[in-house]
Enzyme design. Sequence first.
Site, short mmCIF file in Angstrom:
data_model
loop_
_atom_site.label_atom_id
_atom_site.label_comp_id
_atom_site.label_asym_id
_atom_site.label_seq_id
_atom_site.Cartn_x
_atom_site.Cartn_y
_atom_site.Cartn_z
N LYS A 59 0.29 5.87 -2.61
CA LYS A 59 -0.74 5.38 -1.17
C LYS A 59 -0.37 6.22 -0.78
CE LYS A 59 -1.10 0.71 -3.10
NZ LYS A 59 -0.80 -0.66 -3.29
N LYS A 174 0.94 -11.34 2.98
CA LYS A 174 2.00 -10.33 3.91
C LYS A 174 2.49 -11.32 5.02
CE LYS A 174 0.63 -7.42 1.28
NZ LYS A 174 1.65 -6.63 0.14
N GLU A 229 8.41 -12.65 -1.35
CA GLU A 229 8.25 -10.80 -2.25
C GLU A 229 8.92 -9.78 -0.94
OE1 GLU A 229 5.59 -7.84 -3.89
OE2 GLU A 229 5.30 -9.91 -4.59
N HIS A 305 3.29 -5.41 -10.71
CA HIS A 305 3.03 -5.16 -9.56
C HIS A 305 1.71 -4.17 -9.12
CE1 HIS A 305 2.10 -2.18 -5.94
NE2 HIS A 305 2.51 -2.71 -5.20
#
Length: 373
Positions: A59, A174, A229, A305
């Site tokens: 990414k 998030k 996380e 993941h």
Amino acid sequence: MPDRIRTLKLSLAYLPLAVPISDAKVLTGRQRPLTQVALLFAEITTEAGFEGIGFSYSKRAGGPGLFAHAREIGGDVIGEDPSDIGKLDTLLVWAGASVGRSGLATQAIAAIDVALWDLKAKRASLPLAKLLGSHRDAVPCYNTSGGFLNAPIEEVLDNAAEAVERGIGGIKIKVGQPDQLADLARVEAVRSSLPESVALMVDANQQWDRGTALRMGRQLEPFGLVWIEEPLDAYDAAGHAMLSARLDTPIASGEMLTSVAEHRALISQNSVSFLQPDAPRVGGITPFLRILALADEAGLKVAPHFAMELHLHLAAAYPGEVWVEHFDWLEPLFNERLEIADGRMLVPDRPGIGVSLSDQARAWTVETATFGG
């Protein structure tokens, strides 16, 4: 007679995202928004006519580097027995060991390693999970792609409701914004909108220091999260261990690590309750299985993941508690789709990983290299 690898084709493709994606690393100025994902594909054929496909990814940056490293060492597998996956893993790791046995080097190898396992399962006419020895035919799944910080809370709530309607069993959002009150308000809004039976997780993407993480962890306790996380830097095993000891909410981490050794550090220090290895990042299925063995011995839960198309099989083969991450980003690359029902993702009955490259994936390809013939 043993079969032999006849050809290896490597391809670099770029998957564009519909909108720029932001997590806490963007809001704190550490990274720019994510607009595309680089994919390294490896396609292997053998003299007996078997085929295998594997992939790795990066990414923001790294795609050309993955392709360059794989191109430089990939030819070493031509003429080798594709069943000797452990031998070939060692061969490729040491072919590029001067640049390290983790990071970009192992991520480049991963595409080839995954293709070898896909080929092996296809030759056995088994789904990869069955070849590895599956413990279940469906894995609890949670959605992440609908909960990024670039989306306003109204959109996040709509995305969560849609995911639950599709049968997904958990929602991850998030956090890690500079305004911690905004994080708490966001979590409260999502939790109150979901049925009690739907799991909720949060991901801070390494943006808190130890003191902030402890304070936020305590304030998040009432929401009954399945995990928090990456509250800290991914390499802060001691800090994660401190949080695990002092908070009721489980801690999860591991996705940013790129070797077995780095995961061993988290495990040995009791840093996490949920380990989150990523097969393309650690070098493929071969090292991933070593990590699963360490996690099982330590009694950890596992939540691989990203890359659900691959990790569904690996999660199904883990004896302990598992989750698989639902990310729909990679779906345009493949002709097949995964099924979801009653909060779980179903292991496909197709041989191998169960995917084939779409015409769109071919159209997004910018560079190829072929070995053998």
